[in-house]
Design an enzyme around this catalytic site. Structure first.
Site, mmCIF file in Angstrom:
data_model
loop_
_atom_site.group_PDB
_atom_site.id
_atom_site.type_symbol
_atom_site.label_atom_id
_atom_site.label_comp_id
_atom_site.label_asym_id
_atom_site.label_seq_id
_atom_site.Cartn_x
_atom_site.Cartn_y
_atom_site.Cartn_z
ATOM 1 N N LYS A 185 0.793 -1.372 0.011
ATOM 2 C CA LYS A 185 0.153 -0.040 -0.009
ATOM 3 C C LYS A 185 0.905 1.312 0.048
ATOM 4 C CE LYS A 185 -1.578 2.414 3.398
ATOM 5 N NZ LYS A 185 -2.120 2.889 4.624
ATOM 6 N N ASP A 208 -6.554 1.011 1.330
ATOM 7 C CA ASP A 208 -6.196 1.337 2.628
ATOM 8 C C ASP A 208 -7.833 0.616 3.212
ATOM 9 O OD1 ASP A 208 -8.282 3.205 1.955
ATOM 10 O OD2 ASP A 208 -7.153 4.705 3.230
#
Length: 213
Positions: free
Chosen positions: A123, A141
Site C-alpha cells: 500500500k 487502505d
C-alpha cells in the site's frame, strides 16, 4: 453482493471528479522522500496526527542524510504522539540509510525497490508511485476497501483482490486520481459505522442496500 455496472462506474467517477477536479493526499510533504516517510508514519494513525508530527520532523530532518544523523532517539522525540512510534522511528532511520546506500538518497520508482525498504508494504509503495510518480496504481487502505465493497464498485475478499478489481473496473481516464477520490469519499462520506448517504453525490449509483436517510 451486487456489482456496479460499467456505465454506473463511469458516472460515479465523473461526479467525484466534478466535485473535486484535482484531488490530493492530505499528508503534508515537500519531496518524494518526505511523502514516503509520512506514509510509513500514517499506518494506524490519522493524516492530521502525522502532519502535526512531520511539520517539526521535516523542519529538523528534511533529507535522508539528516534523518540518519538524527537517529532513532531523535526521530522518536518528534513522532511520539503517533501510534507505534518506536518501531516507526526505527523503520524511518533504516529506510533512510538504505536510500543513501542503494539509491543515492533518491526514492526509487520501482515497486520492488520500494517494498524492499523497512516499513514499506504494498500500500505504501502504491501511494508513493501514484502520488509522486503518477503511476496508474491503486493503494487500497481500509477506506477504499470499504467503499469498493459497500458500493459494489469493486468487491473483493482482501485488499489485493480489491486492488486488482479496481484496476480492471475504473475507467482508464480516471485511474490516476481514483485512489484519492475513493479515500476522501470513504473518509468523509462513506464512513465506517454510519455512512452519510443523504450527503452522497453518488447515492443513486451505489449498490448498498441499507442506505441511511
Amino acid at each position: 453482493m451486487p456489482t456496479m455496472k460499467r456505465d454506473a462506474i463511469r458516472e460515479f467517477f465523473r461526479r467525484l471528479a466534478e466535485a473535486n477536479p484535482e484531488p490530493k493526499t492530505e499528508l503534508e510533504y515537500g519531496s518524494a522522500y518526505q511523502l514516503l516517510v509520512a506514509v510509513v508514519l500514517s499506518a494506524q494513525a490519522t493524516d492530521k496526527g502525522v502532519n502535526i508530527a512531520t511539520r517539526k520532523l521535516f523542519a529538523a530532518a528534511p533529507t535522508p542524510e539528516e534523518m540518519v544523523s538524527l537517529g532513532e532517539a531523535g526521530v522518536t522525540e518528534y513522532i511520539k504522539t503517533i501510534g507505534l512510534f518506536r518501531n516507526k522511528a526505527k523503520n524511518v532511520v533504516a529506510l533512510s540509510r538504505l536510500l543513501l546506500e542503494r539509491h543515492g538518497g533518491e526514492v526509487p520508482q520501482q515497486r520492488e525497490a520500494l517494498e524492499a525498504l523497512p516499513g514499506v508494504g504494498r500500500k505504501t509503495a502504491n501511494v508513493v508511485l501514484n502520488t509522486v510518480f503518477r503511476h496508474p496504481v491503486m493503494a487500497v487502505d481500509t477506506h477504499i476497501f470499504r467503499v469498493a465493497n459497500r458500493t459494489g464498485l469493486a468487491p473483493g475478499k482482501d485488499v489485493v483482490a480489491v486492488e486488482q478489481a479496481l484496476l480492471k473496473r475504473v475507467p482508464k481516464d480516471y485511474l490516476l486520481d481514483a485512489h484519492h477520490w475513493l479515500i476522501l469519499h470513504g473518509r468523509y462520506v462513506c464512513v465506517a459505522r454510519k455512512p452519510l448517504c443523504g450527503q452522497c453525490t453518488v447515492r443513486d449509483l451505489c449498490c448498498f442496500r441499507d442506505k441511511t436517510a
